[in-house]
Design a protein around this motif. Structure first.
Motif, short mmCIF file in Angstrom:
data_model
loop_
_atom_site.label_atom_id
_atom_site.label_comp_id
_atom_site.label_asym_id
_atom_site.label_seq_id
_atom_site.Cartn_x
_atom_site.Cartn_y
_atom_site.Cartn_z
N GLY A 1 0.80 -1.22 0.00
CA GLY A 1 0.00 0.00 0.00
C GLY A 1 0.83 1.26 0.00
N MET A 2 2.12 1.15 -0.29
CA MET A 2 3.02 2.30 -0.20
C MET A 2 3.30 2.94 -1.57
SD MET A 2 3.47 2.29 3.02
CE MET A 2 4.86 3.34 3.39
N LEU A 3 2.56 2.54 -2.59
CA LEU A 3 2.80 3.09 -3.93
C LEU A 3 2.72 4.62 -3.96
CD1 LEU A 3 3.35 2.21 -6.88
CD2 LEU A 3 0.88 2.35 -7.27
N PRO A 4 1.80 5.25 -3.22
CA PRO A 4 1.75 6.72 -3.24
C PRO A 4 3.06 7.40 -2.83
CG PRO A 4 -0.27 5.86 -2.28
CD PRO A 4 0.67 4.69 -2.45
N LEU A 5 3.92 6.70 -2.09
CA LEU A 5 5.19 7.30 -1.68
C LEU A 5 6.10 7.61 -2.87
CD1 LEU A 5 6.10 5.27 1.54
CD2 LEU A 5 5.15 7.57 1.37
N LEU A 6 5.80 7.01 -4.03
CA LEU A 6 6.60 7.30 -5.21
C LEU A 6 6.54 8.78 -5.58
CD1 LEU A 6 5.79 4.24 -7.52
CD2 LEU A 6 7.94 4.72 -6.34
N SER A 7 5.49 9.46 -5.14
CA SER A 7 5.37 10.89 -5.44
C SER A 7 6.50 11.69 -4.81
CB SER A 7 4.02 11.42 -4.96
OG SER A 7 2.96 10.87 -5.70
N ILE A 8 7.07 11.18 -3.72
CA ILE A 8 8.19 11.87 -3.07
C ILE A 8 9.38 11.95 -4.03
CG2 ILE A 8 9.82 11.76 -1.14
CD1 ILE A 8 7.65 10.38 0.48
N ILE A 9 9.46 10.97 -4.93
CA ILE A 9 10.52 10.97 -5.95
C ILE A 9 10.04 11.67 -7.22
CG2 ILE A 9 11.97 9.51 -7.40
CD1 ILE A 9 11.81 7.36 -5.22
N ASN A 10 8.82 11.34 -7.62
CA ASN A 10 8.31 11.81 -8.91
C ASN A 10 8.23 13.33 -9.02
OD1 ASN A 10 7.96 9.12 -9.60
ND2 ASN A 10 5.80 9.09 -9.03
N GLU A 11 7.63 13.97 -8.04
CA GLU A 11 7.36 15.40 -8.17
C GLU A 11 8.63 16.26 -8.19
OE1 GLU A 11 4.55 16.30 -9.15
OE2 GLU A 11 3.68 14.32 -8.87
N PRO A 12 9.58 16.04 -7.28
CA PRO A 12 10.84 16.80 -7.41
C PRO A 12 11.57 16.49 -8.72
CG PRO A 12 10.63 15.88 -5.20
CD PRO A 12 9.56 15.25 -6.03
N ALA A 13 11.50 15.22 -9.14
CA ALA A 13 12.19 14.84 -10.38
C ALA A 13 11.62 15.58 -11.58
CB ALA A 13 12.08 13.33 -10.59
N LYS A 14 10.31 15.78 -11.60
CA LYS A 14 9.69 16.49 -12.70
C LYS A 14 10.21 17.92 -12.79
CE LYS A 14 5.21 15.80 -13.33
NZ LYS A 14 3.77 15.61 -13.04
N VAL A 15 10.27 18.60 -11.66
CA VAL A 15 10.72 19.99 -11.64
C VAL A 15 12.18 20.11 -12.06
CG1 VAL A 15 11.01 22.04 -10.20
CG2 VAL A 15 9.02 20.57 -9.87
N LEU A 16 12.96 19.07 -11.81
CA LEU A 16 14.37 19.06 -12.18
C LEU A 16 14.59 18.49 -13.58
CD1 LEU A 16 15.90 17.86 -8.79
CD2 LEU A 16 15.91 20.18 -9.72
N PHE A 17 13.50 18.26 -14.31
CA PHE A 17 13.53 17.71 -15.66
C PHE A 17 14.16 16.31 -15.70
CE2 PHE A 17 13.33 22.28 -16.24
CZ PHE A 17 12.37 22.42 -17.22
N LEU A 18 13.95 15.55 -14.64
CA LEU A 18 14.45 14.17 -14.60
C LEU A 18 13.32 13.17 -14.76
CD1 LEU A 18 16.96 14.49 -11.61
CD2 LEU A 18 17.41 14.77 -14.05
N ASN A 19 12.11 13.67 -14.99
CA ASN A 19 10.95 12.77 -15.05
C ASN A 19 11.03 11.80 -16.22
OD1 ASN A 19 10.56 15.39 -16.38
ND2 ASN A 19 8.66 14.52 -17.13
N ASN A 20 11.70 12.18 -17.31
CA ASN A 20 11.77 11.28 -18.46
C ASN A 20 12.54 10.00 -18.14
OD1 ASN A 20 10.34 12.95 -20.24
ND2 ASN A 20 12.14 14.20 -20.59
#
Length: 473
Positions: free
Chosen positions: A178-197
């Motif tokens: 049930g911890m899948l939502p924790l991926l947002s801790i990585i995803n959202e900062p990565a997007k702003v740093l253009f690392l989301n790709n």
């Protein structure tokens, strides 16, 4: 003594460039992925209009078509058409030798195949006798491709499959707890740093395609692409922002939410880094809703627009998908609004402008690393001469080899001379040499280029004139 300072690219920029490379490999083929997603959504047993015959396309398309497209594109990015062929040959060994769709493998073997043939071509440059170019070109791909195919089947494929299974098991374990939502801790900062790709194209999309083949949908396509958090952030700035940020946010909403260009909200986060808390909270809440409703998409939404989300939502998933986007937007809006209201600091237009410039510079760092691989040495404003013909393997190869040797004889260096199919001539070519009967065809693709026509690829007067001009310049 003058000392020139060399700026070493940051680790983030290098990872960014890697993400850009993956994106350039995937993006041209997104249409094929969407076509497969629509096929899956319509014709599998749980689809809108189940059809047993058309369902038969689903498996072969994801097993063969999509990985081959990725490998071909990756190989072409490294070494043109020859790299594309090598990538395809290597990929078929992976595909046949594994039990899973080889997306990750294709994104590795494609560029690897291009690199192999590129290195080989470089090693024999200026060493092939005139008239033997075609036989060397064909047999080099045949022999090296054969070896790569066998290597892929017995070694590379099993290694990649094991690594893929390890990553899949780790992600599934995260889901089961049930911890899948924790991926947002990585995803959202990565997007702003253009690392989301790097995350999207390298991990989530391949895993999503595998899960879609089994279940007809996947939540992995939603964990980093949800437009809801960005919508909430921009709405908060529209109501509670200051000056330029408040004025521009409403327009950014339209492009972000409906156009799917998430980069529009990055400067707002960079200006107020604490708003990342709102983005993470929005992303986590969206994933939680998707998980509660067992919702997913049939393919990767690219761009991340609400239209893409709705178009790729399978039967029975609309409530969960729409709620996931809306809840993410509401949570992000509430948290960001609180942060903006509590922040008593007055921002002027220069602060927001500097955030925009910072965002642009961060994105450009990765692009600069990629572009450096294409830099050519310059000499008297002519650094690249391309010989072109119908197939790019016969007369143009003979012409390029002969002309290159003439340059060496005249002690003219620093000029890159290669042969191509007309449509594949690189845009950075300073001079394009074609037979006079192919001029109109060359003009269709290279309108603004300096095109020299010849009648004889070996000893044409126009080629002699080029040599003389290079000697006298």
């Amino acid at each position: 003594m003058n000392v020139t300072q060399v700026n070493t690219p940051s680790t983030r920029a290098r990872v960014q460039a890697f993400g850009g490379f993956l994106t350039n490999m995937v993006l041209p083929n997104i249409g094929a992925f969407i076509a497969w997603g629509i096929l899956t959504a319509l014709f599998i047993p749980s689809g809108w209009i189940p059809n047993e015959e058309l369902e038969g396309i689903v498996g072969p398309a994801i097993t063969y078509l999509l990985p081959l497209l990725l490998a071909i594109t990756g190989g072409r990015m490294v070494a043109g058409q020859r790299g594309a062929v090598m990538g395809a040959i290597g990929a078929i060994g992976l595909i046949v030798g594994s039990d899973i769709p080889m997306f990750l493998g294709a994104m590795i073997i494609g560029p690897l195949g291009g690199w192999v043939i590129q290195k080989f071509d470089k090693s024999i440059e200026n060493k092939v006798p005139a008239g033997f170019e075609m036989i060397v070109n064909n047999f080099s791909i045949g022999i090296l491709g054969f070896l790569l195919m066998i290597l892929s089947f017995f070694f590379i494929g099993p290694v990649i499959e094991s690594a893929n299974n390890l990553v899949t098991s780790a992600i599934k374990a995260l889901v089961s707890t049930g911890m899948l939502p924790l991926l947002s801790i990585i995803n959202e900062p990565a997007k702003v740093l253009f690392l989301n790709n790097v995350i999207d194209q390298g991990i989530y999309y391949p895993l999503g395609m595998q899960e879609t083949l089994e279940a007809g949908k996947s939540i992995y396509f939603t964990v980093a692409s949800n437009p809801g958090p960005g919508l909430g952030l921009l709405l908060a700035f529209s109501f509670f922002g200051q000056k330029a940020a408040k004025r521009t946010a409403p327009g950014a909403i339209i492009i972000h939410f409906f156009g799917g260009i998430h980069e529009l909200y990055f400067p707002y986060v960079l200006m107020k880094p604490l708003t990342l808390i709102g983005m993470i909270a929005g992303g986590m809440s969206g994933i939680t809703v998707f998980k509660i409703f067992d919702a997913g998409l049939v393919a990767g939404p690219s761009p991340g627009s609400i239209f893409s989300y709705l178009a790729l939502t399978p039967k029975g998933n609309f409530v969960g998908i729409i709620l996931g986007v809306l809840v993410a937007a509401v949570v992000s809006f509430i948290v960001t609004s609180i942060i903006l209201k509590l922040d008593k600091k007055t921002e002027d237009d220069e602060v927001f402008a500097s955030s925009i410039e910072k965002s642009k510079s961060m994105k450009s760092e990765g692009k600069e690393i990629l572009s450096k691989t294409n830099e050519m040495p310059t000499m008297n404003n002519v650094s690249k001469i391309s010989f072109a013909c119908d197939a790019g393997a016969g007369s143009s190869a003979l012409g390029a080899t002969t002309f290159r040797k003439r340059l060496q004889k005249e002690n003219i260096s620093g000029i890159d001379v290669k042969h191509y199919r007309i449509e594949d001539v690189p845009q950075d070519s300073d001079i394009i040499v074609v037979h006079k009967d192919l001029l109109e065809r060359a003009r269709l693709t290279h309108i603004d280029k300096n095109i020299i026509t010849i009648e004889n690829y070996i000893n044409d007067p126009n080629l002699v004139q080029i040599i003389n001009e290079l000697k006298g310049s």
